[in-house]
Design a protein around this motif. Sequence first.
Motif, short mmCIF file in Angstrom:
data_model
loop_
_atom_site.label_atom_id
_atom_site.label_comp_id
_atom_site.label_asym_id
_atom_site.label_seq_id
_atom_site.Cartn_x
_atom_site.Cartn_y
_atom_site.Cartn_z
N ALA A 167 0.84 -1.21 0.00
CA ALA A 167 0.00 0.00 0.00
C ALA A 167 0.87 1.25 0.00
CB ALA A 167 -0.94 -0.01 1.21
N ALA A 168 1.99 1.21 0.72
CA ALA A 168 2.90 2.36 0.74
C ALA A 168 3.54 2.57 -0.63
CB ALA A 168 3.97 2.14 1.82
N GLU A 169 3.93 1.49 -1.28
CA GLU A 169 4.54 1.59 -2.61
C GLU A 169 3.57 2.13 -3.65
OE1 GLU A 169 6.07 -2.36 -3.08
OE2 GLU A 169 7.72 -1.98 -1.68
N ARG A 170 2.28 1.89 -3.45
CA ARG A 170 1.25 2.46 -4.34
C ARG A 170 0.98 3.92 -4.02
NH1 ARG A 170 -1.23 -2.47 -3.10
NH2 ARG A 170 -2.68 -1.42 -1.68
N GLY A 171 1.56 4.43 -2.93
CA GLY A 171 1.35 5.82 -2.53
C GLY A 171 0.11 6.05 -1.69
N GLU A 172 -0.55 4.99 -1.26
CA GLU A 172 -1.79 5.12 -0.48
C GLU A 172 -1.50 5.25 1.01
OE1 GLU A 172 -4.19 2.19 -3.57
OE2 GLU A 172 -3.57 1.43 -1.62
N LEU A 173 -0.65 4.40 1.53
CA LEU A 173 -0.34 4.38 2.96
C LEU A 173 0.89 5.24 3.21
CD1 LEU A 173 -0.77 3.33 5.84
CD2 LEU A 173 0.49 1.27 5.18
N LEU A 174 0.74 6.27 4.04
CA LEU A 174 1.85 7.17 4.33
C LEU A 174 2.62 6.74 5.56
CD1 LEU A 174 0.13 10.63 3.69
CD2 LEU A 174 1.42 9.19 2.09
#
Length: 100
Positions: A31-38
Amino acid sequence: MHFLLIYDIATDYLARRGEFRMAHLALAWQAAERGELLLGGAIGDPADGAMLLFRCDSAEIPAAFAKADPYVLNGLVARWQVKPWNTVVGDGAATPVKPA
C-alpha cells in the motif's frame, strides 16, 4: 484527502502477532509503494492499538486494506474504523489553510 484507519487490538495481540506480522507488513508496504499508505504502526507502550494514515480519494481504500489484513482476518484486531482526517496544517496537508 487523508484517512485514518484505527485498530482496536485484541487482548492477545502481542502474544499472537509474530505469526502474522510479516504478512501484515507485506500488505502495508504494498500500500505504501502504491502511494496510499503514508505511515502506520502500533500506538502505546506496550501496544494498545494501531493507526495507519492513508492519502487517497476514498475511504474504501483503507477499508479494503483492513478487510485484507492478516491481523483483522485472524482476530488480532478486535474492531477497526476508517475516519476522514481533514488536514490543514503542514507540508503534507490535503487542504492547507494559512493565515493571511
